[in-house]
Design a protein around this motif. Structure first.
Motif, PDB file in Angstrom:
ATOM      1  N   GLN A 135       1.003  -1.204  -0.115  1.00 37.54           N
ATOM      2  CA  GLN A 135       0.139   0.003  -0.014  1.00 37.54           C
ATOM      3  C   GLN A 135       0.819   1.232   0.061  1.00 37.54           C
ATOM      4  OE1 GLN A 135      -2.779  -0.264   2.950  1.00 37.54           O
ATOM      5  NE2 GLN A 135      -3.916  -1.849   2.168  1.00 37.54           N
ATOM      6  N   ASN A 136       1.919   1.333   0.779  1.00 36.31           N
ATOM      7  CA  ASN A 136       2.558   2.659   0.728  1.00 36.31           C
ATOM      8  C   ASN A 136       4.282   2.627   0.541  1.00 36.31           C
ATOM      9  OD1 ASN A 136       3.689   1.234   3.049  1.00 36.31           O
ATOM     10  ND2 ASN A 136       2.346   2.641   4.526  1.00 36.31           N
ATOM     11  N   GLY A 137       4.631   1.207   0.373  1.00 36.15           N
ATOM     12  CA  GLY A 137       5.944   0.838  -0.013  1.00 36.15           C
ATOM     13  C   GLY A 137       6.994   0.923   0.926  1.00 36.15           C
ATOM     14  N   SER A 138       6.573   1.227   2.240  1.00 34.29           N
ATOM     15  CA  SER A 138       7.497   1.069   3.324  1.00 34.29           C
ATOM     16  C   SER A 138       8.194  -0.176   3.449  1.00 34.29           C
ATOM     17  CB  SER A 138       7.069   1.459   4.492  1.00 34.29           C
ATOM     18  OG  SER A 138       5.626   0.682   4.897  1.00 34.29           O
ATOM     19  N   LEU A 139       9.420  -0.098   4.045  1.00 38.42           N
ATOM     20  CA  LEU A 139      10.397  -1.394   4.119  1.00 38.42           C
ATOM     21  C   LEU A 139       9.592  -2.275   5.322  1.00 38.42           C
ATOM     22  CD1 LEU A 139      12.655  -3.239   3.354  1.00 38.42           C
ATOM     23  CD2 LEU A 139      13.938  -1.852   4.895  1.00 38.42           C
ATOM     24  N   LEU A 140       9.268  -3.714   5.180  1.00 35.56           N
ATOM     25  CA  LEU A 140       8.811  -4.381   6.210  1.00 35.56           C
ATOM     26  C   LEU A 140       9.971  -5.130   6.803  1.00 35.56           C
ATOM     27  CD1 LEU A 140       5.542  -5.699   4.613  1.00 35.56           C
ATOM     28  CD2 LEU A 140       5.619  -3.833   6.322  1.00 35.56           C
ATOM     29  N   ARG A 141      10.833  -5.828   5.824  1.00 30.59           N
ATOM     30  CA  ARG A 141      11.943  -6.451   6.391  1.00 30.59           C
ATOM     31  C   ARG A 141      12.869  -6.886   5.232  1.00 30.59           C
ATOM     32  NH1 ARG A 141      10.105 -12.670   7.309  1.00 30.59           N
ATOM     33  NH2 ARG A 141       8.938 -12.978   5.212  1.00 30.59           N
ATOM     34  N   GLU A 142      14.081  -7.041   5.488  1.00 30.27           N
ATOM     35  CA  GLU A 142      14.909  -7.847   4.480  1.00 30.27           C
ATOM     36  C   GLU A 142      15.176  -9.211   4.873  1.00 30.27           C
ATOM     37  OE1 GLU A 142      18.238  -5.404   5.050  1.00 30.27           O
ATOM     38  OE2 GLU A 142      17.514  -3.695   3.799  1.00 30.27           O
ATOM     39  N   VAL A 143      15.452  -9.893   3.618  1.00 29.96           N
ATOM     40  CA  VAL A 143      15.470 -11.587   3.823  1.00 29.96           C
ATOM     41  C   VAL A 143      16.659 -11.765   2.908  1.00 29.96           C
ATOM     42  CG1 VAL A 143      14.290 -13.602   3.441  1.00 29.96           C
ATOM     43  CG2 VAL A 143      13.039 -11.602   4.181  1.00 29.96           C
ATOM     44  N   ILE A 144      17.531 -12.703   3.627  1.00 28.21           N
ATOM     45  CA  ILE A 144      18.547 -13.406   2.760  1.00 28.21           C
ATOM     46  C   ILE A 144      17.944 -14.631   2.517  1.00 28.21           C
ATOM     47  CG2 ILE A 144      20.869 -14.440   2.860  1.00 28.21           C
ATOM     48  CD1 ILE A 144      21.582 -12.139   4.666  1.00 28.21           C
ATOM     49  N   ASP A 145      17.973 -15.011   1.028  1.00 23.09           N
ATOM     50  CA  ASP A 145      17.220 -15.785   0.666  1.00 23.09           C
ATOM     51  C   ASP A 145      17.746 -16.495  -0.992  1.00 23.09           C
ATOM     52  OD1 ASP A 145      15.150 -18.036   0.612  1.00 23.09           O
ATOM     53  OD2 ASP A 145      13.755 -16.707   0.388  1.00 23.09           O
ATOM     54  N   LEU A 146      17.221 -17.803  -1.357  1.00 21.81           N
ATOM     55  CA  LEU A 146      17.632 -18.167  -2.781  1.00 21.81           C
ATOM     56  C   LEU A 146      16.040 -18.431  -3.315  1.00 21.81           C
ATOM     57  CD1 LEU A 146      19.378 -19.158  -4.544  1.00 21.81           C
ATOM     58  CD2 LEU A 146      19.354 -21.327  -3.612  1.00 21.81           C
ATOM     59  N   ARG A 147      15.866 -17.493  -4.239  1.00 16.21           N
ATOM     60  CA  ARG A 147      14.572 -17.445  -4.797  1.00 16.21           C
ATOM     61  C   ARG A 147      14.385 -17.656  -6.410  1.00 16.21           C
ATOM     62  NH1 ARG A 147      11.781 -12.067  -2.363  1.00 16.21           N
ATOM     63  NH2 ARG A 147      12.091 -12.746  -0.125  1.00 16.21           N
ATOM     64  N   LEU A 148      13.456 -18.132  -7.063  1.00 11.65           N
ATOM     65  CA  LEU A 148      13.048 -18.355  -8.346  1.00 11.65           C
ATOM     66  C   LEU A 148      12.919 -16.919  -8.728  1.00 11.65           C
ATOM     67  CD1 LEU A 148      11.661 -21.863  -9.142  1.00 11.65           C
ATOM     68  CD2 LEU A 148      13.843 -21.093  -9.959  1.00 11.65           C
ATOM     69  N   GLU A 149      13.517 -16.291  -9.509  1.00 11.62           N
ATOM     70  CA  GLU A 149      13.296 -15.071  -9.985  1.00 11.62           C
ATOM     71  C   GLU A 149      13.305 -15.010 -11.720  1.00 11.62           C
ATOM     72  OE1 GLU A 149      12.528 -12.124  -8.270  1.00 11.62           O
ATOM     73  OE2 GLU A 149      12.316 -13.342  -6.377  1.00 11.62           O
ATOM     74  N   PRO A 150      12.460 -14.112 -12.443  1.00 11.91           N
ATOM     75  CA  PRO A 150      12.268 -13.754 -13.831  1.00 11.91           C
ATOM     76  C   PRO A 150      14.032 -13.950 -14.354  1.00 11.91           C
ATOM     77  CG  PRO A 150      10.651 -12.760 -13.034  1.00 11.91           C
ATOM     78  CD  PRO A 150      11.532 -13.129 -11.759  1.00 11.91           C
ATOM     79  N   LYS A 151      14.201 -14.359 -15.337  1.00 15.60           N
ATOM     80  CA  LYS A 151      15.556 -14.077 -15.965  1.00 15.60           C
ATOM     81  C   LYS A 151      15.657 -12.957 -17.002  1.00 15.60           C
ATOM     82  CE  LYS A 151      18.264 -17.630 -17.055  1.00 15.60           C
ATOM     83  NZ  LYS A 151      18.850 -18.829 -17.540  1.00 15.60           N
ATOM     84  N   TYR A 152      14.554 -12.753 -17.451  1.00 17.60           N
ATOM     85  CA  TYR A 152      14.296 -11.799 -18.499  1.00 17.60           C
ATOM     86  C   TYR A 152      13.164 -10.728 -18.304  1.00 17.60           C
ATOM     87  CZ  TYR A 152      16.967 -15.584 -20.745  1.00 17.60           C
ATOM     88  OH  TYR A 152      17.887 -16.512 -21.226  1.00 17.60           O
ATOM     89  N   PRO A 153      13.066  -9.623 -18.904  1.00 17.84           N
ATOM     90  CA  PRO A 153      12.062  -8.569 -18.660  1.00 17.84           C
ATOM     91  C   PRO A 153      10.600  -9.321 -18.784  1.00 17.84           C
ATOM     92  CG  PRO A 153      13.723  -7.807 -20.357  1.00 17.84           C
ATOM     93  CD  PRO A 153      14.054  -9.181 -20.219  1.00 17.84           C
ATOM     94  N   ALA A 154       9.696  -8.708 -18.023  1.00 19.02           N
ATOM     95  CA  ALA A 154       8.492  -9.603 -17.855  1.00 19.02           C
ATOM     96  C   ALA A 154       7.439  -9.288 -19.063  1.00 19.02           C
ATOM     97  CB  ALA A 154       7.786  -8.964 -16.755  1.00 19.02           C
ATOM     98  N   VAL A 155       8.069 -10.105 -20.001  1.00 14.13           N
ATOM     99  CA  VAL A 155       7.333 -10.265 -21.375  1.00 14.13           C
ATOM    100  C   VAL A 155       6.984 -11.577 -21.641  1.00 14.13           C
ATOM    101  CG1 VAL A 155       7.182  -9.672 -23.731  1.00 14.13           C
ATOM    102  CG2 VAL A 155       8.395  -8.359 -22.078  1.00 14.13           C
ATOM    103  N   ASN A 156       5.808 -12.175 -21.630  1.00 17.50           N
ATOM    104  CA  ASN A 156       5.302 -13.624 -21.985  1.00 17.50           C
ATOM    105  C   ASN A 156       5.581 -13.437 -23.641  1.00 17.50           C
ATOM    106  OD1 ASN A 156       5.244 -14.737 -19.581  1.00 17.50           O
ATOM    107  ND2 ASN A 156       3.206 -14.022 -19.134  1.00 17.50           N
ATOM    108  N   ARG A 157       5.951 -14.717 -24.114  1.00 18.35           N
ATOM    109  CA  ARG A 157       6.314 -15.140 -25.329  1.00 18.35           C
ATOM    110  C   ARG A 157       6.598 -14.020 -26.198  1.00 18.35           C
ATOM    111  NH1 ARG A 157       2.738 -20.070 -26.797  1.00 18.35           N
ATOM    112  NH2 ARG A 157       2.450 -20.733 -24.594  1.00 18.35           N
TER     113      ARG A 157
END
Length: 81
Positions: free
Chosen positions: A59-81
């Motif tokens: 809602q307001n973009g304020s920082l809730l927390r920082e997490v050190i993690d291993l995540r599956l993230e998009p490799k390319y810009p968010a464009v399908n096909r």
């Protein structure tokens, strides 16, 4: 002990010759003679990314927390096909 087999199905398409040629013109070839660019068909590709991620209030973009993690993230810009 029960062993099960997992079968992975993937949607595959051959790159049209004109597209492969345009990619080669744009990116050239690597020392192994392979094109530097490739055409990817399908949904967004994901890759494992490790690091410190910020989680923010939507809602307001304020920082809730920082997490050190291993995540599956998009490799390319968010464009399908």
């Amino acid at each position: 002990m029960v062993l099960s087999r997992i079968r992975v199905l993937r949607e595959t398409h051959d790159t049209p010759e004109r597209v492969a040629h345009q990619l080669e013109l744009a990116g050239g070839r690597n020392p192994f003679g392979e094109p530097n660019y490739r055409a990817v068909w399908g949904w967004n590709r994901l890759g494992w990314i490790g690091g410190k991620f910020e989680e923010r209030d939507p809602q307001n973009g304020s920082l809730l927390r920082e997490v050190i993690d291993l995540r599956l993230e998009p490799k390319y810009p968010a464009v399908n096909r």
